[in-house]
Design a protein around this motif. Sequence first.
Motif, mmCIF file in Angstrom:
data_model
loop_
_atom_site.group_PDB
_atom_site.id
_atom_site.type_symbol
_atom_site.label_atom_id
_atom_site.label_comp_id
_atom_site.label_asym_id
_atom_site.label_seq_id
_atom_site.Cartn_x
_atom_site.Cartn_y
_atom_site.Cartn_z
ATOM 1 N N SER A 164 0.728 -1.189 -0.151
ATOM 2 C CA SER A 164 -0.020 -0.095 0.003
ATOM 3 C C SER A 164 0.903 1.363 -0.021
ATOM 4 C CB SER A 164 -0.945 -0.055 1.236
ATOM 5 O OG SER A 164 -0.231 0.211 2.319
ATOM 6 N N GLY A 165 2.109 1.364 0.526
ATOM 7 C CA GLY A 165 2.868 2.283 0.228
ATOM 8 C C GLY A 165 2.907 3.071 2.009
ATOM 9 N N PHE A 166 2.016 2.568 2.574
ATOM 10 C CA PHE A 166 2.188 2.893 4.226
ATOM 11 C C PHE A 166 2.923 2.033 4.950
ATOM 12 C CE2 PHE A 166 -1.715 4.696 2.042
ATOM 13 C CZ PHE A 166 -1.858 6.017 2.418
ATOM 14 N N ALA A 167 3.118 2.592 6.187
ATOM 15 C CA ALA A 167 3.766 1.668 7.083
ATOM 16 C C ALA A 167 3.189 0.564 7.543
ATOM 17 C CB ALA A 167 4.204 2.478 8.711
ATOM 18 N N GLU A 168 3.649 -0.856 7.786
ATOM 19 C CA GLU A 168 3.188 -1.979 8.061
ATOM 20 C C GLU A 168 2.122 -2.179 6.887
ATOM 21 O OE1 GLU A 168 1.641 -2.076 12.058
ATOM 22 O OE2 GLU A 168 3.777 -1.354 12.634
ATOM 23 N N ASN A 169 1.939 -1.838 5.656
ATOM 24 C CA ASN A 169 1.068 -1.732 4.711
ATOM 25 C C ASN A 169 -0.336 -1.563 4.947
ATOM 26 O OD1 ASN A 169 2.257 -2.448 2.110
ATOM 27 N ND2 ASN A 169 3.049 -4.436 3.186
ATOM 28 N N HIS A 170 -0.582 -0.653 5.809
ATOM 29 C CA HIS A 170 -1.807 -0.038 6.418
ATOM 30 C C HIS A 170 -2.677 0.191 5.034
ATOM 31 C CE1 HIS A 170 -0.245 1.203 10.438
ATOM 32 N NE2 HIS A 170 -0.577 -0.165 10.535
ATOM 33 N N HIS A 171 -3.996 0.272 5.194
ATOM 34 C CA HIS A 171 -4.818 0.728 4.091
ATOM 35 C C HIS A 171 -4.642 0.049 2.781
ATOM 36 C CE1 HIS A 171 -5.020 3.848 7.021
ATOM 37 N NE2 HIS A 171 -3.677 4.441 6.809
ATOM 38 N N CYS A 172 -4.460 -1.090 2.811
ATOM 39 C CA CYS A 172 -4.311 -2.188 1.725
ATOM 40 C C CYS A 172 -5.516 -2.396 0.942
ATOM 41 C CB CYS A 172 -3.194 -2.989 1.882
ATOM 42 S SG CYS A 172 -4.125 -4.532 2.671
ATOM 43 N N GLY A 173 -6.776 -1.849 1.530
ATOM 44 C CA GLY A 173 -8.127 -2.347 0.972
ATOM 45 C C GLY A 173 -8.660 -3.610 1.256
ATOM 46 N N ARG A 174 -9.829 -3.798 1.130
ATOM 47 C CA ARG A 174 -10.593 -4.910 1.650
ATOM 48 C C ARG A 174 -10.431 -6.239 0.890
ATOM 49 N NH1 ARG A 174 -15.036 -4.075 5.875
ATOM 50 N NH2 ARG A 174 -14.471 -2.101 6.510
ATOM 51 N N ILE A 175 -10.480 -5.840 -0.725
ATOM 52 C CA ILE A 175 -10.733 -6.891 -1.709
ATOM 53 C C ILE A 175 -9.410 -7.013 -2.567
ATOM 54 C CG2 ILE A 175 -13.304 -6.493 -1.580
ATOM 55 C CD1 ILE A 175 -12.697 -5.351 -4.263
ATOM 56 N N PRO A 176 -9.108 -8.001 -2.978
ATOM 57 C CA PRO A 176 -7.719 -8.066 -3.739
ATOM 58 C C PRO A 176 -7.690 -7.407 -4.963
ATOM 59 C CG PRO A 176 -8.956 -10.170 -4.093
ATOM 60 C CD PRO A 176 -9.637 -9.384 -2.827
ATOM 61 N N LYS A 202 -8.589 8.411 20.092
ATOM 62 C CA LYS A 202 -7.615 8.536 20.718
ATOM 63 C C LYS A 202 -6.493 7.690 20.583
ATOM 64 C CE LYS A 202 -5.405 10.573 25.048
ATOM 65 N NZ LYS A 202 -4.329 9.680 25.153
ATOM 66 N N GLN A 203 -6.775 6.337 20.892
ATOM 67 C CA GLN A 203 -5.923 5.142 20.543
ATOM 68 C C GLN A 203 -5.611 5.075 19.208
ATOM 69 O OE1 GLN A 203 -7.308 1.107 21.196
ATOM 70 N NE2 GLN A 203 -6.218 1.169 23.259
ATOM 71 N N LYS A 204 -6.462 5.287 18.076
ATOM 72 C CA LYS A 204 -6.325 5.071 16.800
ATOM 73 C C LYS A 204 -5.296 6.209 16.410
ATOM 74 C CE LYS A 204 -10.432 2.340 15.515
ATOM 75 N NZ LYS A 204 -9.609 1.241 14.640
ATOM 76 N N ALA A 205 -5.778 7.549 16.842
ATOM 77 C CA ALA A 205 -4.769 8.577 16.290
ATOM 78 C C ALA A 205 -3.381 8.649 16.868
ATOM 79 C CB ALA A 205 -5.616 9.906 17.096
ATOM 80 N N GLU A 206 -3.022 7.873 17.998
ATOM 81 C CA GLU A 206 -1.765 7.906 18.466
ATOM 82 C C GLU A 206 -0.958 6.476 17.881
ATOM 83 O OE1 GLU A 206 -2.443 7.477 22.608
ATOM 84 O OE2 GLU A 206 -2.794 9.448 22.997
ATOM 85 N N PHE A 207 -1.926 5.669 17.439
ATOM 86 C CA PHE A 207 -1.336 4.646 16.807
ATOM 87 C C PHE A 207 -0.951 4.948 15.201
ATOM 88 C CE2 PHE A 207 -1.981 1.278 13.510
ATOM 89 C CZ PHE A 207 -1.103 0.193 14.114
ATOM 90 N N TYR A 208 -1.713 5.838 14.620
ATOM 91 C CA TYR A 208 -1.298 6.048 13.270
ATOM 92 C C TYR A 208 -0.151 7.171 13.328
ATOM 93 C CZ TYR A 208 -5.122 3.385 11.270
ATOM 94 O OH TYR A 208 -5.871 2.303 10.569
ATOM 95 N N LEU A 209 -0.126 7.991 14.328
ATOM 96 C CA LEU A 209 0.798 8.972 14.445
ATOM 97 C C LEU A 209 2.066 8.188 14.710
ATOM 98 C CD1 LEU A 209 1.574 11.819 14.580
ATOM 99 C CD2 LEU A 209 1.136 11.993 16.931
ATOM 100 N N ARG A 210 2.226 7.108 15.606
ATOM 101 C CA ARG A 210 3.249 6.625 15.852
ATOM 102 C C ARG A 210 3.829 5.925 14.580
ATOM 103 N NH1 ARG A 210 1.172 3.995 19.797
ATOM 104 N NH2 ARG A 210 0.954 1.959 18.829
ATOM 105 N N THR A 211 3.008 5.201 14.131
ATOM 106 C CA THR A 211 3.491 4.220 12.716
ATOM 107 C C THR A 211 3.658 4.858 11.467
ATOM 108 O OG1 THR A 211 1.207 3.490 12.411
ATOM 109 C CG2 THR A 211 2.469 2.244 14.047
ATOM 110 N N GLU A 212 2.794 5.858 11.164
ATOM 111 C CA GLU A 212 2.867 6.485 9.691
ATOM 112 C C GLU A 212 3.522 7.870 9.958
ATOM 113 O OE1 GLU A 212 -0.741 6.433 7.673
ATOM 114 O OE2 GLU A 212 -0.890 4.230 8.045
ATOM 115 N N LYS A 213 3.671 8.471 11.150
ATOM 116 C CA LYS A 213 4.174 9.899 11.288
ATOM 117 C C LYS A 213 3.249 11.003 10.813
ATOM 118 C CE LYS A 213 7.632 7.350 13.071
ATOM 119 N NZ LYS A 213 7.721 7.379 14.679
ATOM 120 N N LYS A 214 2.035 10.614 10.846
ATOM 121 C CA LYS A 214 0.992 11.609 10.251
ATOM 122 C C LYS A 214 0.314 12.277 11.100
ATOM 123 C CE LYS A 214 1.129 9.522 5.298
ATOM 124 N NZ LYS A 214 0.114 9.482 4.118
ATOM 125 N N PRO A 215 0.480 13.660 11.246
ATOM 126 C CA PRO A 215 -0.466 13.976 12.476
ATOM 127 C C PRO A 215 -1.743 14.366 11.994
ATOM 128 C CG PRO A 215 0.789 15.816 11.130
ATOM 129 C CD PRO A 215 1.493 14.390 10.768
#
Length: 238
Positions: A164-176, A202-215
């Motif tokens: 996906s181009g994101f850290a840990e391949n987040h946001h790669c979609g639901r279907i192939p 809050k948990q999700k915001a902190e997780f994505y900030l930590r893994t993707e560095k996106k505020p």
Amino acid sequence: MSKPVIACSMRIKNVAMWIGDSLSETSKLADHIVILDDGSTDNTPSICRKFPKVRYYRQFCSISDQVRDKNKLLKYTLALNPDWVLALDGDEVLEKKAASKILDEIAEIDPQNPQHTIFRLRLLYFWNDLNHYRNENSKWGQFWKDALWTTWGQNLNTLQFLPSGFAENHHCGRIPKGIVGNRKDIDVWVKHYGYVYFWQRKQKAEFYLRTEKKPSYLNLINGNAEKGMILEEWKERV
């Protein structure tokens, strides 16, 4: 035509709050529910094993990778030779009319020459409590997602999830990737509970900030995500 075989695939982790309701509704539609549990530490595993249609796989990986996991899940699911595959998250619950509505839609599809190969469902973002969902004209209030696809007419050997181009391949979609054919929005709602409570956001915001560095994900907790928000009272449709 005999009833098509429907499989549901889920990649989950620590969703004990919702997974029981999710599997109860999904079991009304799916013949098989394939679950890949990415190391849950709550009661998720024991809840999943109570449902006879569930094929449960559990892993413990030091590095998270959605593409790796979803390709593994795709392999497990296709081994069951389904006609249709529904992709859900563990914090999502089908509305009660979903099963009959989806079966009606599938009944209109020609297996030899399918008019539509992907159905898009509407995700309702429940917000602040379990009785209200977002319903304004925004990405939160009008969120449609590719969620149900058919194997009819597909070259299954070419289907795969791609980086996906994101850290840990987040946001790669639901279907192939690689599914050919047309999409259709169908009138089926999915109750999405992943953002209900402020502590979850809050948990999700902190997780994505930590893994993707996106505020930008901080909008979930600084109020920007609620601008123009319209909350609708939830009532099951019949």
